[in-house]
Design a protein around this motif. Structure first.
Motif, PDB file in Angstrom:
ATOM      1  N   GLY A  55       0.781  -1.239   0.000  1.00 13.52           N
ATOM      2  CA  GLY A  55       0.000   0.000   0.000  1.00 13.52           C
ATOM      3  C   GLY A  55       0.804   1.275   0.000  1.00 13.52           C
ATOM      4  N   THR A  56       2.137   1.167   0.162  1.00 10.66           N
ATOM      5  CA  THR A  56       2.994   2.361   0.218  1.00 10.66           C
ATOM      6  C   THR A  56       4.304   2.078  -0.528  1.00 10.66           C
ATOM      7  N   SER A  86      -2.824 -10.370   2.128  1.00  7.74           N
ATOM      8  CA  SER A  86      -3.105  -8.932   2.117  1.00  7.74           C
ATOM      9  C   SER A  86      -3.628  -8.490   0.762  1.00  7.74           C
ATOM     10  N   GLU A  87      -2.944  -8.926  -0.297  1.00  8.79           N
ATOM     11  CA  GLU A  87      -3.355  -8.540  -1.651  1.00  8.79           C
ATOM     12  C   GLU A  87      -4.729  -9.108  -2.000  1.00  8.79           C
ATOM     13  N   ALA A 138      -7.427  -7.028  -0.285  1.00  8.09           N
ATOM     14  CA  ALA A 138      -7.526  -5.724  -0.952  1.00  8.09           C
ATOM     15  C   ALA A 138      -8.253  -5.834  -2.286  1.00  8.09           C
ATOM     16  N   SER A 186     -10.316  -0.438  -6.072  1.00  8.05           N
ATOM     17  CA  SER A 186      -8.887  -0.130  -5.971  1.00  8.05           C
ATOM     18  C   SER A 186      -8.615   1.137  -5.163  1.00  8.05           C
ATOM     19  N   ALA A 239      -7.783   0.580  -1.470  1.00  4.95           N
ATOM     20  CA  ALA A 239      -6.624  -0.249  -1.123  1.00  4.95           C
ATOM     21  C   ALA A 239      -5.818   0.273   0.066  1.00  4.95           C
ATOM     22  N   PRO A 240      -5.488   1.595   0.081  1.00  6.86           N
ATOM     23  CA  PRO A 240      -4.723   2.085   1.246  1.00  6.86           C
ATOM     24  C   PRO A 240      -5.451   1.852   2.572  1.00  6.86           C
ATOM     25  N   TYR A 291      -5.220  -1.869   3.527  1.00  9.43           N
ATOM     26  CA  TYR A 291      -3.902  -2.231   4.059  1.00  9.43           C
ATOM     27  C   TYR A 291      -3.696  -1.677   5.468  1.00  9.43           C
TER      28      TYR A 291
END
Length: 469
Positions: free
Chosen positions: A127-128, A264-265, A268, A273, A276-277, A280
């Motif tokens: 996410g980052t 995690s993916e 998400a 989309s 997503a942040p 996460y």
């Protein structure tokens, strides 16, 4: 003590004037500890082994209901004795003998901290722009600060985590249900015995790994607190959260066979989309909520081990040094294990079952059936006290059980001959949960027969129950 100042108590007895809280606080605490992706991954173990959805749910319910019963029984010990869970083991194993299970428990905390940290690292990296290793470190530093403040802050934060994470997983559950499951997954006739026993063992083990620190969070409750509500609130928090999330994990693994590799993916991807942040962040919060317990437990275990040989002074500087040492060790393990996470985690669960079940059985048999809650807490801290340096019955029971388990074991590095003779069914954890208690019960016959004559500075179980009635 307050949640705004660091906890000054380490492993010593909590004075009655400092006792506070209500048994109901145990429910959100033990509910939130399971609100994370690692719980869902455990639920998917059966599916990966060939179990369908119907029998996965049955195994999940049985394993968690049985395992949580033992953990909740340990929670009752907190208000009665007013000391952390693992230091109580000195009354069974002796002051020095208790180091044996303590080492196993310390390794457990490090392993679980590392396992969760890998998930946090994956989520932060996805996410980052921050890479996985730094993600592990950053999430760990947040956990380190919370753990430094200790008991009261942990209770307060976990109440909020319980609400926020429950809302998030309700959303994940709804979206997963809308996807639908493949045909035939609810067929009761499609039964895989080996996979079923594997999942029952894994889910029971999941619960039992809370046993070594559950009383750490009930030890500040008033000594007059009734046993029943402590048991029920702890049991409810553990059982509800695990059955829910492990069932969700079984469904996600059924729909997405690669869920265990990229949890995690996968979560998400269930949402737009643009979210997503936020997803996460939700995943990382779940890791923080749980890893606080693991770091606190590792700190308490290490403190108990050190205190066995050299009295630990309750100073903030000492607390900081011990916590930092545990944090560094656990973080290094997380980074090293991240490349082969699921294999590492599955083997960790199996090994923990072999090591922890004998301890929990001996501890509970001693508390409920041998001494009946009658202990002299000051002697638990004295190698020359009535519990001595080593207590042969507990050590003999523990070692015999480990040896008996070996032919039935199955791990990545060793497979016992009787495991294969039984068609690949692992029953070692059942032996570990029963045999040591039976051996210890009979070896402690003299103490058991004079239980009501034992000196005590705690509240006797039977007297407390009679007073309640």
């Amino acid at each position: 003590m307050s949640d705004k100042t660091p906890e000054l108590r380490f492993v010593e007895f909590i004075p009655h004037k400092e006792r506070h809280g209500h048994p109901a606080s145990q429910f959100p605490l033990w509910f939130s500890v399971n609100m994370m992706l690692l719980t869902t991954l455990t639920g998917g173990i059966g599916v990966l082994a060939g179990l369908n959805m119907f029998w996965s749910v049955v195994a999940i319910v049985i394993g968690n209901l049985v395992g949580a019963m033992f953990v909740a029984a340990h929670a009752v010990q907190g208000p009665r004795l007013g000391i952390p869970q693992m230091i109580q083991s000195r009354a069974q194993f002796g002051v020095y003998g208790a180091v044996l299970p303590l080492i196993a428990v310390f390794i457990m905390y490090i392993g679980y901290f590392a396992s969760n940290s890998v998930i946090a690292g994956d989520a932060i990296a996805a996410g980052t722009p921050i890479n996985k290793t730094w993600g592990i470190v950053i999430s760990g530093l947040i956990i380190l600060v919370i753990t430094f403040y200790g008991h009261d802050l942990i209770h307060k934060i976990e109440r909020w985590f319980a609400i926020l994470l429950a809302i998030g997983f309700i959303a994940v559950t709804i979206v997963t249900m809308q996807l639908g499951l493949p045909d035939g997954v609810w067929n009761a006739g499609d039964f895989n015995g080996n996979a079923f026993l594997l999942l029952v063992g894994a889910t029971a083990t999941w619960q039992l790994t809370f046993a070594p620190y559950v009383a750490d969070y009930s030890r500040y409750l008033p000594a007059s607190t009734q046993a029943r509500p402590v048991f029920l609130f702890t049991y409810g928090g553990l059982a509800v959260s695990t059955i829910w999330l492990m069932t969700l994990g079984a469904a996600l693994t059924t729909i997405f066979p690669t869920y265990g590799d990229i949890p995690s993916e996968t979560i998400a991807s269930l949402f737009p989309s643009g979210m997503a942040p936020l997803i996460y962040l939700f995943i990382v919060l779940g890791v923080i909520a749980t890893n606080v317990f693991n770091l606190y437990g590792a700190f308490m275990s290490l403190t108990t081990i050190v205190d066995t040989f050299s009295r630990v002074k309750a100073k903030l500087s000492v607390r900081a040094i011990l916590l930092l040492a545990v944090f560094v060790i656990a973080t290094l393990v997380a980074v090293a294990a991240s490349d082969d996470f699921m294999t590492y985690f599955s083997n960790l669960l199996l090994v923990l079952a072999y090591l922890l079940f004998p301890w929990t059985t001996i501890n509970l048999v001693d508390f409920y059936f041998v001494r009946k809650g009658r202990y002299v807490v000051k002697d638990i801290f004295n190698p020359d006290g009535q519990y001595g340096r080593f207590n042969a019955p507990a050590i003999i029971s523990y070692v015999i059980t480990i040896v008996v388990q070996i032919p039935f074991m199955s791990t990545a590095f060793f497979t016992g001959p009787l495991f294969e003779a039984l068609g690949g069914v692992d029953i070692a954890w059942i032996i570990a949960l029963t045999l040591p208690g039976v051996i210890y019960f009979f070896l402690m016959r003299k103490t058991r027969l004079r239980a009501h004559e034992l000196e005590t500075d705690t509240i006797d179980i039977e007297e407390a129950m009679a007073a309640r009635e």
